[in-house]
Design an enzyme around this catalytic site. Sequence first.
Site, mmCIF file in Angstrom:
data_model
loop_
_atom_site.group_PDB
_atom_site.id
_atom_site.type_symbol
_atom_site.label_atom_id
_atom_site.label_comp_id
_atom_site.label_asym_id
_atom_site.label_seq_id
_atom_site.Cartn_x
_atom_site.Cartn_y
_atom_site.Cartn_z
ATOM 1 N N GLN A 37 17.552 -14.136 -43.427
ATOM 2 C CA GLN A 37 18.698 -14.584 -44.226
ATOM 3 C C GLN A 37 18.258 -14.879 -45.666
ATOM 4 O O GLN A 37 18.965 -14.536 -46.622
ATOM 5 C CB GLN A 37 19.318 -15.840 -43.576
ATOM 6 C CG GLN A 37 20.700 -16.179 -44.080
ATOM 7 C CD GLN A 37 21.743 -15.140 -43.665
ATOM 8 O OE1 GLN A 37 21.531 -14.382 -42.724
ATOM 9 N NE2 GLN A 37 22.845 -15.094 -44.380
ATOM 10 N N GLU B 112 6.733 -13.117 -19.644
ATOM 11 C CA GLU B 112 6.003 -14.266 -19.070
ATOM 12 C C GLU B 112 6.967 -15.376 -18.663
ATOM 13 O O GLU B 112 6.691 -16.558 -18.826
ATOM 14 C CB GLU B 112 4.907 -14.751 -20.015
ATOM 15 C CG GLU B 112 3.890 -13.644 -20.269
ATOM 16 C CD GLU B 112 2.481 -14.105 -20.545
ATOM 17 O OE1 GLU B 112 2.159 -15.267 -20.258
ATOM 18 O OE2 GLU B 112 1.706 -13.280 -21.031
HETATM 19 C C1 LIG Z 1 7.542 -5.601 -24.016
HETATM 20 C C2 LIG Z 1 7.374 -6.169 -22.636
HETATM 21 C C3 LIG Z 1 6.101 -6.405 -22.136
HETATM 22 C C4 LIG Z 1 5.922 -6.895 -20.832
HETATM 23 N N1 LIG Z 1 4.653 -7.049 -20.330
HETATM 24 C C5 LIG Z 1 4.486 -7.323 -18.997
HETATM 25 C C6 LIG Z 1 3.188 -7.296 -18.387
HETATM 26 O O1 LIG Z 1 2.157 -7.077 -19.051
HETATM 27 N N2 LIG Z 1 3.091 -7.508 -17.053
HETATM 28 C C7 LIG Z 1 4.182 -7.760 -16.268
HETATM 29 O O2 LIG Z 1 4.016 -7.932 -15.062
HETATM 30 N N3 LIG Z 1 5.432 -7.813 -16.829
HETATM 31 C C8 LIG Z 1 5.612 -7.589 -18.159
HETATM 32 N N4 LIG Z 1 6.866 -7.605 -18.724
HETATM 33 C C9 LIG Z 1 8.023 -7.885 -17.874
HETATM 34 C C10 LIG Z 1 8.668 -9.230 -18.142
HETATM 35 O O3 LIG Z 1 7.832 -10.274 -17.705
HETATM 36 C C11 LIG Z 1 10.042 -9.210 -17.471
HETATM 37 O O4 LIG Z 1 10.855 -8.339 -18.243
HETATM 38 C C12 LIG Z 1 10.642 -10.592 -17.363
HETATM 39 O O5 LIG Z 1 9.957 -11.350 -16.402
HETATM 40 C C13 LIG Z 1 12.136 -10.551 -16.973
HETATM 41 O O6 LIG Z 1 12.339 -9.724 -15.873
HETATM 42 P P1 LIG Z 1 13.493 -8.610 -15.941
HETATM 43 O O7 LIG Z 1 13.311 -7.856 -17.192
HETATM 44 O O8 LIG Z 1 13.470 -7.869 -14.661
HETATM 45 O O9 LIG Z 1 14.852 -9.444 -16.054
HETATM 46 P P2 LIG Z 1 15.668 -10.116 -14.855
HETATM 47 O O10 LIG Z 1 14.741 -10.914 -13.997
HETATM 48 O O11 LIG Z 1 16.513 -9.081 -14.200
HETATM 49 O O12 LIG Z 1 16.608 -11.132 -15.660
HETATM 50 C C14 LIG Z 1 17.801 -10.724 -16.314
HETATM 51 C C15 LIG Z 1 18.509 -11.981 -16.828
HETATM 52 O O13 LIG Z 1 18.855 -12.828 -15.705
HETATM 53 C C16 LIG Z 1 18.321 -14.130 -15.892
HETATM 54 N N5 LIG Z 1 17.939 -14.706 -14.609
HETATM 55 C C17 LIG Z 1 17.212 -14.132 -13.607
HETATM 56 N N6 LIG Z 1 17.061 -14.987 -12.592
HETATM 57 C C18 LIG Z 1 17.672 -16.146 -12.945
HETATM 58 C C19 LIG Z 1 17.871 -17.405 -12.323
HETATM 59 N N7 LIG Z 1 17.336 -17.689 -11.104
HETATM 60 N N8 LIG Z 1 18.581 -18.348 -12.989
HETATM 61 C C20 LIG Z 1 19.088 -18.095 -14.227
HETATM 62 N N9 LIG Z 1 18.947 -16.925 -14.864
HETATM 63 C C21 LIG Z 1 18.241 -15.955 -14.232
HETATM 64 C C22 LIG Z 1 17.088 -13.924 -16.800
HETATM 65 O O14 LIG Z 1 16.743 -15.130 -17.473
HETATM 66 C C23 LIG Z 1 17.613 -12.836 -17.731
HETATM 67 O O15 LIG Z 1 18.389 -13.427 -18.734
HETATM 68 C C24 LIG Z 1 7.054 -7.179 -20.044
HETATM 69 C C25 LIG Z 1 8.350 -6.985 -20.564
HETATM 70 C C26 LIG Z 1 8.512 -6.468 -21.827
HETATM 71 C C27 LIG Z 1 9.905 -6.234 -22.331
#
Ligand SMILES: Cc1cc2nc3c(=O)[nH]c(=O)nc-3n(C[C@H](O)[C@H](O)[C@H](O)COP(=O)(O)OP(=O)(O)OC[C@H]3O[C@@H](n4cnc5c(N)ncnc54)[C@H](O)[C@@H]3O)c2cc1C
Length: 383
Positions: free
Chosen positions: A336, A363
């Site tokens: 901004q 994480e």
């Molecule tokens: C650039 C990048 C690097 C990454 N690096 C790694 C890595 O090195 N190793 C690894 O293992 N993973 C890695 N990840 C994965 C990352 O840890 C996951 O994307 C993250 O844990 C969320 O999981 P998901 O994307 O499946 O979202 P989901 O679990 O499907 O969540 C979707 C939404 O629902 C919400 N939600 C889910 N459950 C609940 C609940 N019980 N109560 C309230 N809200 C909820 C979440 O907060 C989110 O807003 C990486 C991801 C990215 C984008």
Amino acid sequence: MDLTLSEEQEAVRKLAEEFVAREVAPHVVAWDRAENVDKSIVKKLGDLGFLGLTVPEEYGGSGGDHLSYCLVTEELGRGDSSVRGIVSVSLGLVAKTIASWGDEDQKRTWLPRLTSGEAIGCFGLTEPGTGSDAGNLATRAERDGGDYVVNGTKMFITNGTWADVVLLFARTNDAPGHRGVSAFLVPTDTPGLTRRTVHGKLGLRGQATAELVLQGVRVPAGALLGPEGKGFSIAMSALAKGRMSVAAGCVGIAQAALDAAVRYAGEREQFGKAIARHQLVQELLSDIAVDVDAARLLTWRVADLIDRGQEFATAASKAKLYASEAAVRCANNALQVFGGYGYIDEYPVGKLLRDARVMTLYEGTSQIQKLIIGRALTGVSAF
Ligand SMILES: Cc1cc2nc3c(=O)[nH]c(=O)nc-3n(C[C@H](O)[C@H](O)[C@H](O)COP(=O)(O)OP(=O)(O)OC[C@H]3O[C@@H](n4cnc5c(N)ncnc54)[C@H](O)[C@@H]3O)c2cc1C
């Protein structure tokens, strides 16, 4: 807690600051545009001891305390979150977990290589169908004589295409949820393991993020890290410490946003004076500055708790929650201040905002951190 840095801590912070100025800052825009950090950065990080911080020297580590680790990850995060992520994962999630849970053979095999930068580690927990609900992962490791045979897919794995070893989490029995999960150290050149780069990321574009597919990957029983069935506890203990380094990286993003915004506000003139002299611009700057201090103090508290052997997991969740949300706010406020120029990638703040955005997701999302904090407050799990 004494907030004065010791001479050793200040020296390692300065070393990281100079490293970023020399080896990172000149290349940040090009790496971001090319979607590729130059991999030679890994050996340079290893040569300075940044990939061995807090790992015992007998295994090739550079020792040091957790505040020093925070100072280095903050400086790296100030320079480039893609580079900071290499350290947070290869050292923070993989090497430190091997140091905590590995047997002598696993420590001797992997730690000197990981801490020197000769090898890189990645952390394979997330799958296409399980992110936040990691305990329900579907990858299977079936016992076959003296081996395990692994089948499954891992998603969004940082360092994935670069890594020499994956700390892999797989189901070894049919116990419900996280109780059937075990941890393995799988060399990435094992037949049956293939990797695909994930393109099109909003931020962290230079970082090697990958999908890992495991089809009939055979590993010896000696690849099992820690006891069978303890994999989920191992993953959670790794992530608790990992959250401190993500938080420190976020402090770096927020500090970079502050530095850039203050500098620009002093240079840019509108209505006949520097925009820094407009009160509402000062409000933006002061909001960023308070966020930087609060995020840093929460993060340093985690380091202090770990170094004093105290319980730190909830404090790490608080620091990660606050610092990641603050990094997004700070980068957005800085943009901004930059006005339209902030929207162009010749200026640093747009990239800071894109890189910051993932910090509230990986994480453990912000929602998951709130559930961890809520569980600690009430004794009731809402998972
Ligand atoms: C650039 C990048 C690097 C990454 N690096 C790694 C890595 O090195 N190793 C690894 O293992 N993973 C890695 N990840 C994965 C990352 O840890 C996951 O994307 C993250 O844990 C969320 O999981 P998901 O994307 O499946 O979202 P989901 O679990 O499907 O969540 C979707 C939404 O629902 C919400 N939600 C889910 N459950 C609940 C609940 N019980 N109560 C309230 N809200 C909820 C979440 O907060 C989110 O807003 C990486 C991801 C990215 C984008």
